[in-house]
Design a protein around this motif. Structure first.
Motif, mmCIF file in Angstrom:
data_model
loop_
_atom_site.group_PDB
_atom_site.id
_atom_site.type_symbol
_atom_site.label_atom_id
_atom_site.label_comp_id
_atom_site.label_asym_id
_atom_site.label_seq_id
_atom_site.Cartn_x
_atom_site.Cartn_y
_atom_site.Cartn_z
ATOM 1 N N SER A 233 0.835 -1.206 0.000
ATOM 2 C CA SER A 233 0.000 0.000 0.000
ATOM 3 C C SER A 233 0.871 1.258 0.000
ATOM 4 C CB SER A 233 -0.886 0.008 1.252
ATOM 5 O OG SER A 233 -1.417 1.302 1.436
ATOM 6 N N PRO A 234 0.552 2.237 -0.851
ATOM 7 C CA PRO A 234 1.325 3.492 -0.868
ATOM 8 C C PRO A 234 1.210 4.282 0.436
ATOM 9 C CG PRO A 234 -0.551 3.604 -2.404
ATOM 10 C CD PRO A 234 -0.500 2.199 -1.877
ATOM 11 N N LEU A 235 0.197 3.930 1.268
ATOM 12 C CA LEU A 235 0.037 4.645 2.544
ATOM 13 C C LEU A 235 1.224 4.397 3.482
ATOM 14 C CD1 LEU A 235 -3.742 3.948 3.272
ATOM 15 C CD2 LEU A 235 -2.695 6.082 2.456
ATOM 16 N N SER A 238 3.952 7.119 3.430
ATOM 17 C CA SER A 238 3.567 8.348 4.148
ATOM 18 C C SER A 238 3.692 8.145 5.655
ATOM 19 C CB SER A 238 2.121 8.728 3.838
ATOM 20 O OG SER A 238 1.962 8.847 2.466
ATOM 21 N N TYR A 239 3.247 6.976 6.107
ATOM 22 C CA TYR A 239 3.298 6.696 7.543
ATOM 23 C C TYR A 239 4.756 6.632 8.028
ATOM 24 C CZ TYR A 239 3.434 3.793 11.715
ATOM 25 O OH TYR A 239 3.722 3.297 12.952
ATOM 26 N N ALA A 240 5.582 5.894 7.289
ATOM 27 C CA ALA A 240 6.980 5.728 7.709
ATOM 28 C C ALA A 240 7.708 7.070 7.742
ATOM 29 C CB ALA A 240 7.694 4.758 6.773
ATOM 30 N N VAL A 241 7.371 7.937 6.819
ATOM 31 C CA VAL A 241 8.013 9.258 6.798
ATOM 32 C C VAL A 241 7.625 10.058 8.046
ATOM 33 C CG1 VAL A 241 8.006 11.492 5.594
ATOM 34 C CG2 VAL A 241 8.387 9.375 4.303
ATOM 35 N N ALA A 271 -0.684 -5.217 0.461
ATOM 36 C CA ALA A 271 -0.076 -5.486 1.767
ATOM 37 C C ALA A 271 -0.007 -4.181 2.555
ATOM 38 C CB ALA A 271 1.321 -6.050 1.585
ATOM 39 N N LEU A 272 -0.244 -4.273 3.846
ATOM 40 C CA LEU A 272 -0.123 -3.104 4.715
ATOM 41 C C LEU A 272 1.161 -3.259 5.530
ATOM 42 C CD1 LEU A 272 -3.816 -2.943 5.939
ATOM 43 C CD2 LEU A 272 -2.757 -1.611 4.096
#
Lengths: 553, 211
Positions: A233-235, A238-241, A271-272
């Motif tokens: 997932s591209p999300l 963003s979360y890791a950043v 995948a998340l």
């Protein structure tokens, strides 16, 4: 003794500010504060900064971290999840050292009141850090309807990337967030997770001060096998950043190792994942590097960055307007810690050896060596190093990189080169100006008696190239003598030159010791020394005898 | 002096205390330089721009740095290695660099050329011609100070990054009588020769020739 006086003088030139910074840094490195947790936040402030602006910065930093921690917490819904943020705290300057997340893949908890979480977190981060200096661990534990928070102080050594000053940032720069998300997103596009499988991926992020200098996947491992591969997932990027951003508030070169856990669940198309942990990895410091000097350099570097980023916008130009003496530690430390690549082909580089000593030995060496460059080259050297330190090596154009490499090599070559009479004159001019700062009481003598009291280099300039890593103009190498004393001393050196036309460094040191032994009572004396057992002529004869014995034909 | 005042450099003078000496008293039966005689009729001692480098005139007095003490020091340690007598009249503060006239090379008006004397070298003093006479020496030195004052380092930190005479051969090349003396090899016949002296002379002649 003289060396310490010199150090004191230069520090006066730096102002009380660096003293404050150094004390802050050194105190933590050498006292009980080293282990953290037991220090008490000082009310003292650097004189270069106003109380209100530091308070404002402290508030801004706390607010920024609240936003950041909230962003990470809001993406975590599992009941029992536990998020830990380990900071080094220095009067509210919170440098993130590590992060970990546990239990984040469990069943989701109930919805919670964001405002309440925010208010609690704001109170913790605004107030608790004011009460101590040292390591602190902020833990958030997800309960059924709230995040329970804990703020623990623990003993730990002060990490080199820790800041001394809070940052007055309201948000992380948008371009940093955007570029980082894009870079990580691109890396994750190349990763696939088996259906109902699980993998973990380690990513290295290279940081230099507040800049992200590079990304590199380090390790990929399959934790649970599964079916056909699924995209991530591209999300996740963003979360890791969001986890990564607070790490950029540290100082100096370092790497953040980010471990990503990626899992696919049967009902999902992608995948998340989450960040299992992120932690700083520090470059190994050379064992011969002077730790106190590095701490002093880091404190000054942080202060200059602070001024540059938050108070003035002229960047390197602002630095260039600072006095050379004021900046000596900054240049010397910068070249020492960042100049390795430019001196890679110089095995046992004199530059590195000289600067690794730290303190006045390093700054004096650099000052003396740069005084041998033409004025425009010296200015270029300082300007380029200011740019590297403030904006990073990537900010240099190809031409600037080539110039800096050329200048570094020229500096290295210079100290191995025999001085010509013009270079000697330049160094003696510097020696005189320096001697005057050491002995301001000589001003009247200087004006009235001029050349009657020449400065003499105990280890002569003729042999400077044999001691490339030493500052030939160091305080302990300079003495003022009467003209007649200088005449006798020079006769002794002339005899040494006859005895050893091409001496080794050891022979020069032995000769200097022998000559000092006979003449030292006349050093730094404007009058005749009391109790001199020998006349100058006798001293010369004795020195010649010693030299002839030490260095037979 | 005007340049020192104008640029804000240190300037210090002392009124006369003794009558102007004769060279005979100091270095043998040679005439005293008329420009120096005029200087010492006004002051016993003077220093210029000692805050950056500068020149201190040896005192016509009984101090540590006097015409007499310099003459004694020169004779004791250095004169034997120099073919012709030199008359030490000044020096650089806190350094073993002196300024001297060469009485044997005086022009028809009795004005003596000026040399820079480096007594740091172990093998003997290095001598470099710097002016055709004392007047020209002060004139050249004042232009040197003007050049120092416009460097970025001086403007920023009052640091003198130029050294006299090494960084200003172009100023010396404007002294046409000096250039003539050099071209004629007058210094070559009387001063100790070494590579640095030779290179220095060639440099000035080259600049004077438009190089």
């Amino acid at each position: 003794m003289v060396v310490s006086v010199r150090g004191l003088l230069w520090r006066c030139a730096l102002g009380v500010l660096s003293g404050w910074l150094v004390l802050g840094a050194m105190g933590c490195a050498t006292t009980q504060g080293e282990m953290g947790g037991s220090g008490t936040a000082s009310t003292g402030l650097p004189p270069g900064l106003r109380v209100d602006e530091v308070e404002e910065a402290t508030e801004a930093e706390a607010a920024l971290l609240v936003t950041q921690v909230m962003a990470v917490a809001n993406a975590t819904h599992a009941q029992g999840a536990r998020l830990s943020f380990t900071f080094w705290n220095e009067r509210g300057a919170l440098t993130l050292i590590s992060f970990s997340a546990r239990g984040v893949s469990g069943p989701a908890a109930a919805a919670l009141d964001d405002d309440e979480t925010h208010d609690t977190l704001a109170t913790v981060l605004a107030e608790y850090p004011q009460r101590h200096t040292g390591q602190a661990i902020l833990t958030l534990q997800r309960e059924q309807a709230k995040w329970a928070m804990d703020y623990n102080v623990s003993a730990a050594p002060r990490p080199p990337e820790a800041r001394l000053l809070p940052v007055p940032m309201k948000a992380f720069p948008a371009e940093v967030v955007r570029d980082s998300t894009k870079r990580l997103g691109k890396m994750l596009e190349a990763v696939e997770v088996p259906t109902e499988g699980e993998i973990w991926l380690d990513v290295e992020v290279q940081l230099e001060d507040g800049r992200i200098e590079g990304w590199r996947p380090r390790l990929f491992q399959l934790a649970r096998r599964g079916g056909r591969p699924r995209p991530v997932s591209p999300l996740l990027a963003s979360y890791a950043v969001q986890v990564l951003l607070p790490f950029t508030l540290g100082v100096g070169p370092r790497t953040v190792l980010v471990r990503l856990r990626l899992a696919h669940r049967a009902q999902d198309t992608e995948a998340l994942g989450w960040v299992e942990f992120a932690q700083i990895e520090r470059p190994q410091s050379s064992p011969e590097t002077n730790a106190a000097f590095v701490a002093e350099y880091r404190a000054m570097h942080e202060y200059l960055l602070w001024k540059w980023r938050y108070e003035v916008r002229e960047g390197a130009e602002w630095i260039a307007r600072r006095g050379a003496e004021e900046m000596a530690t900054w240049y010397a430390g910068g070249v020492l810690l960042r100049g390795g690549g430019y001196l890679a082909r110089w095995a046992g580089s004199a530059t590195r050896r000289a600067l690794a000593r730290g303190g006045e030995a390093a700054t004096g060496w650099l000052r003396t060596t740069l005084s041998r460059l033409p004025g425009d080259k010296k200015r270029e050297f300082e300007w380029l190093w200011a740019k590297v330190q403030l904006e990073g090596e990537r900010a240099l154009t190809a031409g600037e990189k080539a110039s800096l490499r050329g200048l570094m090599e020229r500096v290295e070559q210079l100290v191995h080169t025999r001085l010509d009479i013009q270079a000697k004159k330049r160094l003696r001019d510097s020696a005189r100006e320096y001697y005057k700062t050491l002995h301001p009481e000589l001003r009247q003598l200087l004006e009235e008696q001029g050349a009657a009291f020449p400065i003499h280099h105990r280890r002569p300039l003729d042999y400077a190239q044999l001691f490339p890593a030493e500052d030939i103009n160091a305080a302990d190498n300079l003495v003022m003598v009467k003209q007649a004393v200088h005449g006798h001393v020079n006769r002794a050196w002339a005899r040494f030159k006859q005895l050893r036309p091409d001496p080794t460094a050891t022979e020069v040191s032995e000769a200097a010791k022998a000559i000092d032994a006979r003449f030292h009572i006349w050093y730094h004396q404007a009058g005749d020394p009391r109790g001199a057992a020998l006349s100058l002529g006798d001293a010369e004869r004795a020195a010649l005898q010693t030299l002839e014995r030490l260095f037979p034909n | 002096m005007d340049v020192c005042r104008h640029l804000g450099f240190a300037l210090w003078t002392q009124p006369p205390v003794h009558a102007v000496p004769t060279t005979a008293e100091l270095v043998g039966h040679l005439p005293f330089d008329p420009v120096l005689a005029a200087v010492y009729s006004r002051w016993s001692k003077a220093s210029f721009a000692t805050d950056i480098a500068g020149v201190v005139l040896a005192g016509n007095d009984d101090s540590e740095f006097s015409l007499k003490s310099q003459s004694t020091w020169w004779r004791e340690f250095h004169q034997a290695r120099v073919p012709l007598p030199l008359f030490i009249f000044g020096g650089e503060p806190l350094l073993a660099y002196s300024y001297a006239t060469v009485p044997d090379l005086a022009d028809v008006q009795g004005r003596q050329p000026v040399v820079h004397v480096d007594t740091y070298e172990f093998e003997g003093p290095l001598i470099h011609p710097v002016a055709s006479n004392v007047d020209r020496f002060f004139d050249t030195y004042s232009h040197f100070l003007e050049e120092v004052a416009v460097t970025p380092e001086f403007k920023k930190e009052k640091e003198a990054v130029l050294t006299f005479p090494w960084d200003v051969p172009h100023l010396l090349a404007r002294d046409l009588p000096l250039v003539e003396l050099l071209r004629e090899g007058r210094f070559a016949s009387v001063l100790p020769q070494d590579d640095s002296t030779q290179r220095w002379v060639e440099r000035i002649l080259d600049i004077a020739a438009g190089g």
